[in-house]
Design a protein around this motif. Structure first.
Motif, PDB file in Angstrom:
ATOM      1  N   GLN A   1     -11.285 -10.683   0.278  1.00  0.00           N
ATOM      2  CA  GLN A   1     -11.201  -9.280  -0.173  1.00  0.00           C
ATOM      3  C   GLN A   1     -12.538  -8.553  -0.241  1.00  0.00           C
ATOM      4  OE1 GLN A   1      -8.182  -8.626   0.000  1.00  0.00           O
ATOM      5  NE2 GLN A   1      -7.011 -10.351  -0.781  1.00  0.00           N
TER       6      GLN A   1
ATOM      7  N   CYS B   1      -3.085  -5.462  -6.950  1.00  0.00           N
ATOM      8  CA  CYS B   1      -1.947  -5.958  -6.177  1.00  0.00           C
ATOM      9  C   CYS B   1      -0.597  -5.853  -6.895  1.00  0.00           C
ATOM     10  CB  CYS B   1      -2.213  -7.412  -5.805  1.00  0.00           C
ATOM     11  SG  CYS B   1      -0.958  -8.120  -4.743  1.00  0.00           S
TER      12      CYS B   1
ATOM     13  N   PRO C   1      -7.877 -15.238   2.432  1.00  0.00           N
ATOM     14  CA  PRO C   1      -8.440 -13.922   2.097  1.00  0.00           C
ATOM     15  C   PRO C   1      -9.511 -13.998   1.012  1.00  0.00           C
ATOM     16  CG  PRO C   1      -6.034 -13.810   2.158  1.00  0.00           C
ATOM     17  CD  PRO C   1      -6.408 -15.268   2.249  1.00  0.00           C
TER      18      PRO C   1
ATOM     19  N   THR D   1       0.149 -17.457   2.701  1.00  0.00           N
ATOM     20  CA  THR D   1      -1.260 -17.155   2.573  1.00  0.00           C
ATOM     21  C   THR D   1      -1.847 -17.953   1.412  1.00  0.00           C
ATOM     22  OG1 THR D   1      -0.964 -14.914   3.379  1.00  0.00           O
ATOM     23  CG2 THR D   1      -2.871 -15.288   2.052  1.00  0.00           C
TER      24      THR D   1
ATOM     25  N   ARG E   1      -2.144   1.342  -6.628  1.00  0.00           N
ATOM     26  CA  ARG E   1      -0.716   1.081  -6.777  1.00  0.00           C
ATOM     27  C   ARG E   1      -0.286   1.259  -8.227  1.00  0.00           C
ATOM     28  NH1 ARG E   1       1.288   2.616  -3.936  1.00  0.00           N
ATOM     29  NH2 ARG E   1       3.093   1.409  -3.358  1.00  0.00           N
TER      30      ARG E   1
ATOM     31  N   PHE F   1      -8.324  -3.374   4.974  1.00  0.00           N
ATOM     32  CA  PHE F   1      -7.530  -2.246   4.492  1.00  0.00           C
ATOM     33  C   PHE F   1      -8.372  -1.367   3.584  1.00  0.00           C
ATOM     34  CE2 PHE F   1      -5.104  -6.227   4.593  1.00  0.00           C
ATOM     35  CZ  PHE F   1      -4.146  -5.929   5.558  1.00  0.00           C
ATOM     36  N   LYS F   2      -8.033  -0.091   3.596  1.00  0.00           N
ATOM     37  CA  LYS F   2      -8.608   0.816   2.603  1.00  0.00           C
ATOM     38  C   LYS F   2      -7.858   0.581   1.301  1.00  0.00           C
ATOM     39  CE  LYS F   2      -8.269   4.774   4.929  1.00  0.00           C
ATOM     40  NZ  LYS F   2      -8.200   6.209   5.176  1.00  0.00           N
ATOM     41  N   TYR F   3      -8.589   0.527   0.205  1.00  0.00           N
ATOM     42  CA  TYR F   3      -7.943   0.359  -1.090  1.00  0.00           C
ATOM     43  C   TYR F   3      -6.899   1.463  -1.308  1.00  0.00           C
ATOM     44  CZ  TYR F   3      -7.128   0.638  -6.071  1.00  0.00           C
ATOM     45  OH  TYR F   3      -6.510   0.720  -7.284  1.00  0.00           O
ATOM     46  N   SER F   4      -5.746   1.060  -1.765  1.00  0.00           N
ATOM     47  CA  SER F   4      -4.676   2.003  -2.067  1.00  0.00           C
ATOM     48  C   SER F   4      -4.237   1.780  -3.514  1.00  0.00           C
ATOM     49  CB  SER F   4      -3.517   1.741  -1.091  1.00  0.00           C
ATOM     50  OG  SER F   4      -2.369   2.451  -1.457  1.00  0.00           O
TER      51      SER F   4
ATOM     52  N   GLY G   1       4.273 -18.512   1.478  1.00  0.00           N
ATOM     53  CA  GLY G   1       4.221 -18.303   0.043  1.00  0.00           C
ATOM     54  C   GLY G   1       3.141 -17.282  -0.226  1.00  0.00           C
ATOM     55  N   GLN G   2       3.281 -16.482  -1.281  1.00  0.00           N
ATOM     56  CA  GLN G   2       2.218 -15.543  -1.624  1.00  0.00           C
ATOM     57  C   GLN G   2       0.978 -16.309  -2.058  1.00  0.00           C
ATOM     58  OE1 GLN G   2       5.460 -14.434  -2.693  1.00  0.00           O
ATOM     59  NE2 GLN G   2       5.415 -12.949  -1.029  1.00  0.00           N
TER      60      GLN G   2
ATOM     61  N   ASP H   1      -8.540 -11.458   4.692  1.00  0.00           N
ATOM     62  CA  ASP H   1      -8.201 -10.063   4.387  1.00  0.00           C
ATOM     63  C   ASP H   1      -9.356  -9.445   3.600  1.00  0.00           C
ATOM     64  OD1 ASP H   1      -5.635 -10.470   5.375  1.00  0.00           O
ATOM     65  OD2 ASP H   1      -4.729 -10.728   3.403  1.00  0.00           O
ATOM     66  N   PHE H   2      -9.579  -8.158   3.831  1.00  0.00           N
ATOM     67  CA  PHE H   2     -10.595  -7.418   3.089  1.00  0.00           C
ATOM     68  C   PHE H   2     -10.026  -6.106   2.589  1.00  0.00           C
ATOM     69  CE2 PHE H   2     -13.044 -10.116   5.864  1.00  0.00           C
ATOM     70  CZ  PHE H   2     -14.060 -10.569   5.038  1.00  0.00           C
TER      71      PHE H   2
ATOM     72  N   ARG I   1       0.858  -1.186   0.000  1.00  0.00           N
ATOM     73  CA  ARG I   1       0.000   0.000   0.000  1.00  0.00           C
ATOM     74  C   ARG I   1       0.891   1.231   0.000  1.00  0.00           C
ATOM     75  NH1 ARG I   1      -2.643  -4.023   2.531  1.00  0.00           N
ATOM     76  NH2 ARG I   1      -1.134  -3.934   4.201  1.00  0.00           N
TER      77      ARG I   1
HETATM   78  N1  SAH Z   1      -1.550 -13.524  -1.256  1.00  0.00           N
HETATM   79  C1  SAH Z   1      -0.766 -12.548  -0.576  1.00  0.00           C
HETATM   80  C2  SAH Z   1      -1.456 -11.302  -0.299  1.00  0.00           C
HETATM   81  C3  SAH Z   1      -0.460 -10.246  -0.107  1.00  0.00           C
HETATM   82  S1  SAH Z   1      -1.068  -8.756   0.237  1.00  0.00           S
HETATM   83  C4  SAH Z   1      -0.004 -13.053   0.583  1.00  0.00           C
HETATM   84  O1  SAH Z   1       0.624 -14.063   0.540  1.00  0.00           O
HETATM   85  O2  SAH Z   1       0.071 -12.412   1.648  1.00  0.00           O
HETATM   86  C5  SAH Z   1      -1.929  -8.930   1.763  1.00  0.00           C
HETATM   87  C6  SAH Z   1      -3.234  -8.225   1.713  1.00  0.00           C
HETATM   88  O3  SAH Z   1      -3.037  -6.846   1.455  1.00  0.00           O
HETATM   89  C7  SAH Z   1      -4.145  -8.681   0.611  1.00  0.00           C
HETATM   90  O4  SAH Z   1      -4.825  -9.861   0.919  1.00  0.00           O
HETATM   91  C8  SAH Z   1      -5.057  -7.504   0.452  1.00  0.00           C
HETATM   92  O5  SAH Z   1      -6.153  -7.594   1.341  1.00  0.00           O
HETATM   93  C9  SAH Z   1      -4.195  -6.326   0.871  1.00  0.00           C
HETATM   94  N2  SAH Z   1      -3.829  -5.518  -0.297  1.00  0.00           N
HETATM   95  C10 SAH Z   1      -3.117  -5.884  -1.367  1.00  0.00           C
HETATM   96  N3  SAH Z   1      -3.031  -4.872  -2.263  1.00  0.00           N
HETATM   97  C11 SAH Z   1      -3.716  -3.832  -1.731  1.00  0.00           C
HETATM   98  C12 SAH Z   1      -4.018  -2.509  -2.175  1.00  0.00           C
HETATM   99  N4  SAH Z   1      -3.599  -2.066  -3.350  1.00  0.00           N
HETATM  100  N5  SAH Z   1      -4.746  -1.710  -1.359  1.00  0.00           N
HETATM  101  C13 SAH Z   1      -5.191  -2.155  -0.163  1.00  0.00           C
HETATM  102  N6  SAH Z   1      -4.944  -3.394   0.298  1.00  0.00           N
HETATM  103  C14 SAH Z   1      -4.221  -4.233  -0.460  1.00  0.00           C
END
Ligand code: SAH
Ligand code: SF4
Ligand code: F3S
Length: 445
Positions: A274, A168, A272, A245, A348, A343-346, A204-205, A312-313, A53
């Motif tokens: 979202q 992401c 997660p 995750t 990227r 989280f608030k959307y950010s 792992g992601q 995660d949301f 973020r």
């Molecule tokens: N699958 C991954 C997720 C990484 S990011 C892992 O292994 O952890 C962790 C969390 O951050 C995500 O699930 C999402 O809820 C949040 N996130 C990711 N990008 C974001 C963004 N641009 N703005 C806000 N939250 C975000």
């Protein structure tokens, strides 16, 4: 022999960065560095950064600002930026902060010793390649004397992501999905257990998308995460296994079954979602519906009824209406997470959603507060429901009060109990006798 040089590492972001930092300390150990917890005595400072973020990414520049006086007072001090900001911004970091000597992306850490030599010679070093060779083949395994080693450890089994959720950065900063061969993971796990590790968290992601090569002597082929967990569970002395995750679409039948069959696999799953709105899920490129997610959780709970879900949301994703948000609250009410992050959307840079219309900060903040109130309520009632239950606690460290030790329950609640220091690293059977703000009180039985 000259005195060891001192290395200070500051880690941001996810657990994989924690794991990587430990490996970087190992790699620079070979160049004569010893880790210090005091930045002011360091000869090299490494910031292992997170780009997820905007706020996370900006932390790097404020930290670099704070380090400025140290660098001015000690021109020999070398400053490096590693991690996902390094990967995403590369040379731009040196342009914005010319005092930075070294920028290294997550896939190039095994090249750190050579980069260090270069900066010692007065040059800057930049490496954000995705090299062909496997960095893990060239990075020393985590070390550290048995006595000081925490009883819990991370083990990266898979890295990178091919899912490309529209919000992401991870597919760009960590690269394509790569699974490490199972033989190396089993060896690293055994090594950690010999050093006193009782609980392993596989990282792992997209950890449940793991598909590493199986050892030839165990039949070869590609292993699933479930197969890997089954083999790890056979290691004597390894008491607990977790993984994080996961993506809902990679939650395979064998992994769900494993939750019902492997005692060492802890009843806690971070999965997660979202959003609870199908429209928003589609916009996010999550490739599943809310209903499919709920059915999946039903199957997981059928296999392991006492499992706690975590998630995660993101609120305020472009296009999210009040109705979409209501769907998220409704999903949350149905799942009742044991814990969840929101989280608030950010927006990227470089991600598909970055150019779309943001709902605005006021709307997002308001929704975040409402969602967090629901989550906190569920978290509290889940935690309070532990009182009176018997369970095991893995004792991790000494508590604040005399005679007190702190550990974790299978559901990741912190629990404190009166116990001698010798139980550190051991599983203790307890009864939960109280629920406090951030922890449980337990009594050994
Ligand atoms: N699958 C991954 C997720 C990484 S990011 C892992 O292994 O952890 C962790 C969390 O951050 C995500 O699930 C999402 O809820 C949040 N996130 C990711 N990008 C974001 C963004 N641009 N703005 C806000 N939250 C975000
Ligand atoms: Fe990011 Fe989506 Fe990959 Fe998770 S699955 S790392 S949220 S792109
Ligand atoms: Fe952050 Fe990179 Fe982890 S962006 S969350 S440090 S994978």
């Amino acid at each position: 022999m000259s005195a060891p040089k001192k290395l200070f590492v500051k880690t941001y972001g996810c657990q994989m960065n924690v794991y990587d930092s430990e490996r970087m300390v190992g790699a620079l150990g070979a160049s004569g560095y010893e880790q210090t917890q005091d930045a002011s005595e360091a000869d090299m400072i490494l910031l292992n950064t997170c780009h997820i973020r905007e706020k996370a990414a900006e932390k790097v520049y404020s930290e670099l600002g704070r380090l400025r006086p140290l660098k001015d007072a000690k021109p020999d001090l070398k400053i490096g930026v590693a991690g996902c900001v390094a990967q995403a911004e590369g040379e731009e970091i040196i342009r914005r902060q010319p005092m930075v000597d070294l920028v290294v992306g997550p896939q190039a850490y095994h090249r750190l010793p050579a980069m260090e030599a270069k900066v010692r010679a007065g040059q800057t070093a930049l490496d954000t390649d995705f090299p062909e060779e496997d960095k893990f083949d060239h990075l020393p395994a985590p070390r550290g004397p048995k006595a000081s080693r925490a009883p819990t450890a991370f083990l990266t089994v898979q890295e990178g992501c091919d899912k490309f959720c529209a919000f992401c950065v991870v597919p760009y900063t960590r690269g394509a999905e790569v699974s490490r061969p199972a033989a190396r993971l089993l060896a690293e796990a055994r090594d950690l257990v010999e050093r006193g590790v009782a609980e392993l968290t596989l990282l792992g992601q997209n950890v449940n998308g793991y598909h590493g090569a199986g050892p030839a002597e165990l039949g070869g082929g590609d292993w699933t995460l479930a197969r890997l967990v089954r083999e790890l569970a056979k290691i004597d002395g390894l008491q607990r296994i977790r993984y994080t995750t996961s993506h809902p679409n990679d939650m395979t039948d064998d992994l769900i079954a494993a939750h019902g069959e492997i005692d060492k696999l802890m009843p806690y799953l971070h999965l997660p979602v979202q959003s609870g709105s199908d429209r928003i899920l589609a916009g996010m490129n999550r490739r599943h519906t809310a209903e499919e997610y709920l059915r999946l959780i039903e199957r997981i709970r059928d296999a392991r009824p006492d499992i706690a879900m975590s998630g995660d949301f993101i609120v305020g994703f472009p296009g999210e209406t009040e109705e979409d948000f209501a769907d998220t609250i409704a999903l949350c009410e149905q799942v009742r997470y044991g814990s969840a992050f929101s989280f608030k959307y950010s927006p990227r840079p470089g991600t598909p959603a970055a150019g779309r219309d943001f709902v605005g900060d006021d709307v997002a903040s308001d929704r975040l507060a409402r969602l967090q109130a629901v989550i906190t309520d569920h978290q509290r009632s889940f935690q309070n429901a532990q009182v009176g239950k018997r369970m095991s606690v893995l004792v991790e460290k000494v508590g604040r009060e005399a005679g007190q030790m702190i550990g974790k329950t299978p559901w990741l609640h912190a629990a404190h109990l009166d116990a001698p220091e010798q139980v550190r690293g051991k599983l203790v059977e307890v009864e939960i006798i109280g629920s406090n703000t951030n922890s449980l009180s337990a009594r050994a039985i």
